[in-house]
Design a protein around this motif. Structure first.
Motif, PDB file in Angstrom:
ATOM      1  N   ASP A  58      34.106  20.335 125.589  1.00  0.00           N
ATOM      2  CA  ASP A  58      33.328  21.495 126.107  1.00  0.00           C
ATOM      3  C   ASP A  58      33.725  22.720 125.071  1.00  0.00           C
ATOM      4  O   ASP A  58      35.197  22.819 124.769  1.00  0.00           O
ATOM      5  N   THR A  59      32.950  23.550 124.847  1.00  0.00           N
ATOM      6  CA  THR A  59      33.210  24.688 123.979  1.00  0.00           C
ATOM      7  C   THR A  59      33.311  25.945 124.626  1.00  0.00           C
ATOM      8  O   THR A  59      32.224  26.224 125.295  1.00  0.00           O
TER       9      THR A  59
ATOM     10  N   SER B 198      38.123  32.834 126.728  1.00  0.00           N
ATOM     11  CA  SER B 198      37.295  33.034 127.710  1.00  0.00           C
ATOM     12  C   SER B 198      36.912  31.713 128.502  1.00  0.00           C
ATOM     13  O   SER B 198      37.324  30.724 127.881  1.00  0.00           O
ATOM     14  N   LYS B 199      36.407  31.751 129.556  1.00  0.00           N
ATOM     15  CA  LYS B 199      35.978  30.546 130.311  1.00  0.00           C
ATOM     16  C   LYS B 199      34.369  30.326 130.403  1.00  0.00           C
ATOM     17  O   LYS B 199      34.039  29.792 131.295  1.00  0.00           O
ATOM     18  N   PHE B 200      33.655  31.023 129.311  1.00  0.00           N
ATOM     19  CA  PHE B 200      32.420  31.020 129.172  1.00  0.00           C
ATOM     20  C   PHE B 200      31.961  29.692 128.245  1.00  0.00           C
ATOM     21  O   PHE B 200      31.883  29.766 127.278  1.00  0.00           O
ATOM     22  N   LEU B 201      31.188  28.788 129.186  1.00  0.00           N
ATOM     23  CA  LEU B 201      30.858  27.718 128.431  1.00  0.00           C
ATOM     24  C   LEU B 201      29.737  27.953 127.530  1.00  0.00           C
ATOM     25  O   LEU B 201      28.636  28.521 127.886  1.00  0.00           O
ATOM     26  N   THR B 202      30.063  27.379 126.329  1.00  0.00           N
ATOM     27  CA  THR B 202      28.865  27.654 125.361  1.00  0.00           C
ATOM     28  C   THR B 202      28.145  26.483 124.926  1.00  0.00           C
ATOM     29  O   THR B 202      27.088  26.390 124.285  1.00  0.00           O
ATOM     30  N   GLY B 203      28.791  25.354 125.026  1.00  0.00           N
ATOM     31  CA  GLY B 203      28.120  23.960 124.654  1.00  0.00           C
ATOM     32  C   GLY B 203      28.876  22.910 124.675  1.00  0.00           C
ATOM     33  O   GLY B 203      30.059  22.972 125.341  1.00  0.00           O
ATOM     34  N   ARG B 204      28.633  21.713 124.317  1.00  0.00           N
ATOM     35  CA  ARG B 204      29.372  20.595 124.391  1.00  0.00           C
ATOM     36  C   ARG B 204      29.171  20.103 123.027  1.00  0.00           C
ATOM     37  O   ARG B 204      28.161  19.982 122.329  1.00  0.00           O
ATOM     38  N   SER B 205      30.264  19.153 122.477  1.00  0.00           N
ATOM     39  CA  SER B 205      30.228  18.462 121.356  1.00  0.00           C
ATOM     40  C   SER B 205      30.831  16.941 121.603  1.00  0.00           C
ATOM     41  O   SER B 205      31.880  16.799 122.202  1.00  0.00           O
ATOM     42  N   HIS B 206      30.083  16.024 120.704  1.00  0.00           N
ATOM     43  CA  HIS B 206      30.450  14.639 120.655  1.00  0.00           C
ATOM     44  C   HIS B 206      30.884  14.538 119.227  1.00  0.00           C
ATOM     45  O   HIS B 206      30.079  14.538 118.470  1.00  0.00           O
ATOM     46  N   VAL B 207      32.231  14.005 119.037  1.00  0.00           N
ATOM     47  CA  VAL B 207      32.638  13.723 117.664  1.00  0.00           C
ATOM     48  C   VAL B 207      33.130  12.385 117.687  1.00  0.00           C
ATOM     49  O   VAL B 207      33.920  12.101 118.313  1.00  0.00           O
ATOM     50  N   GLU B 208      32.524  11.725 116.734  1.00  0.00           N
ATOM     51  CA  GLU B 208      32.695  10.431 116.668  1.00  0.00           C
ATOM     52  C   GLU B 208      33.044   9.718 115.221  1.00  0.00           C
ATOM     53  O   GLU B 208      32.536  10.284 114.198  1.00  0.00           O
ATOM     54  N   VAL B 209      33.882   8.747 115.104  1.00  0.00           N
ATOM     55  CA  VAL B 209      34.092   8.094 113.840  1.00  0.00           C
ATOM     56  C   VAL B 209      33.058   7.067 113.669  1.00  0.00           C
ATOM     57  O   VAL B 209      32.255   6.470 114.343  1.00  0.00           O
TER      58      VAL B 209
ATOM     59  N   THR C  43      37.116  27.529 121.208  1.00  0.00           N
ATOM     60  CA  THR C  43      38.093  26.823 121.621  1.00  0.00           C
ATOM     61  C   THR C  43      37.412  25.638 122.089  1.00  0.00           C
ATOM     62  O   THR C  43      36.437  25.523 122.989  1.00  0.00           O
ATOM     63  N   TYR C  44      37.687  24.221 121.701  1.00  0.00           N
ATOM     64  CA  TYR C  44      37.297  22.990 122.158  1.00  0.00           C
ATOM     65  C   TYR C  44      38.271  22.520 123.263  1.00  0.00           C
ATOM     66  O   TYR C  44      39.636  22.408 122.930  1.00  0.00           O
ATOM     67  N   ILE C  45      37.805  22.230 124.460  1.00  0.00           N
ATOM     68  CA  ILE C  45      38.540  21.591 125.333  1.00  0.00           C
ATOM     69  C   ILE C  45      38.038  20.258 125.592  1.00  0.00           C
ATOM     70  O   ILE C  45      36.791  19.994 126.123  1.00  0.00           O
ATOM     71  N   ARG C  46      38.836  19.135 125.508  1.00  0.00           N
ATOM     72  CA  ARG C  46      38.484  17.799 125.588  1.00  0.00           C
ATOM     73  C   ARG C  46      37.886  17.585 127.088  1.00  0.00           C
ATOM     74  O   ARG C  46      38.888  17.925 128.058  1.00  0.00           O
ATOM     75  N   ARG C  47      36.981  16.774 127.252  1.00  0.00           N
ATOM     76  CA  ARG C  47      36.284  16.502 128.557  1.00  0.00           C
ATOM     77  C   ARG C  47      37.057  15.295 129.033  1.00  0.00           C
ATOM     78  O   ARG C  47      37.218  14.339 128.173  1.00  0.00           O
TER      79      ARG C  47
END
Length: 311
Positions: A182-183, A188-199, A306-310
């Motif tokens: 989650d980004t 802040s604690k305002f969610l802007t988006g989500r990201s999936h990062v993979e090898v 800031t990226y926070i791992r889901r």
């Protein structure tokens, strides 16, 4: 003289009359063996292949030896199977048959709990182009190996043969970014988006898939270039033709992945960028971009996420 010619001609005819029926009979044996093999009648096929391969010329048939070995393997005649697979390889088969014989040899040794021999043959098969991992991970024959303390090392070795990028230490520099995130704007604690990062591509690249809470989406393709000794990133966003950027000179140092960029607009104005991914901890990554329009004299923050791992 004529009598000699007549004698040898007659002898040749007699030999042909003997050879042709024998060849036809042997071909019939092979066809019958193949039919039984296709039906998983290992015992019947074993008998036919053995009869066929008793012929001197037929004994050069690597495919038949390979199939006979597989019959013996399925019947539990493991030593016979090993002999057959060795004869397969001795007859220099084409790569698909060679690889199959090597992998089956490995399965035989695994079944009799000879882990080192099994690993050796599986390694040979893998080096010859055989994808050994599905077999290793699922076949009952490899149960003994999977339960062995050597398993992790064996699997790692095979993986690195199949996917050589995984052997390059720098290809793992960016692994800290792999995951689901989650980004938020930093602080802040305002969610802007989500990201999936993979090898991807066997460890040769990292793919980012970003989706904002609005309509915006984008992807980045990240890879280490061993010729340059640097990482590169290609970003393509949904904002149109101008929403594309290449970041280069990527280097992991001081706990962060550092990139630079340089873009030129339609009027020829250049913009320089410093793009940084801070490896805060295993569950936190900070992504920071600053830009300069005066040749690097001053920089302005473009964004700071800031990226926070889901979990």
């Amino acid at each position: 003289m004529r009598s000699c010619i007549y004698f040898f001609s007659s002898l040749l005819i007699c030999l042909l009359m003997i050879i042709k029926p024998a060849k036809a009979q042997n071909n019939a044996l092979l066809q019958a063996a193949d039919s039984l093999f296709a039906g998983n009648d290992w015992k019947g096929a074993r008998e036919k292949y053995a009869g066929y391969l008793a012929d001197t010329l037929a004994a050069k048939n690597a495919v038949a030896w390979n199939k006979l070995g597989y019959c013996n393997y399925n019947l539990g005649f493991y030593q016979d199977a090993i002999t057959d697979f060795n004869k397969t390889l001795a007859n220099k088969p084409k790569p698909p048959v060679r690889n199959m014989a090597m992998s089956r040899m490995s399965r035989v040794y695994a079944a009799i709990n000879k882990i080192d021999e099994s690993a050796e043959w599986l390694t040979k098969a893998t080096m010859a182009g055989y994808n050994s991992l599905p077999d290793l991970d699922s076949l009952a024959d490899y149960k003994n190996m999977r339960e062995s303390q050597k398993y992790a090392g064996i699997r790692k070795q095979l993986y690195e043969i199949l996917y050589p990028c995984s052997r390059e230490p720098h290809n793992h520099d960016f692994d800290f970014w792999v995951g689901d995130w989650d980004t938020y704007p930093t602080g802040s604690k305002f969610l802007t988006g989500r990201s999936h990062v993979e090898v991807m591509a066997g460890g040769c690249a990292i793919l980012e898939n970003f989706i904002s809470v609005q309509a915006y989406t984008g992807k980045s393709f990240n890879y280490y270039d061993p010729a340059k000794g640097k990482w590169e990133q290609d970003w393509v966003g949904s904002g149109g033709a101008g929403d594309r950027t290449r970041y280069y000179n990527g280097e992991y140092r001081d706990g962060a992945m550092h990139f630079t960029s340089e873009t030129t607009d339609a009027k020829g104005n250049k913009t320089l960028g410093n793009f940084i991914f801070y490896n805060i901890d295993k569950n936190t990554v900070r992504q920071y971009l600053e830009l300069s329009t005066d040749g690097g004299k001053t920089y302005q923050v473009s964004y700071d996420l800031t990226y926070i791992r889901r979990k």
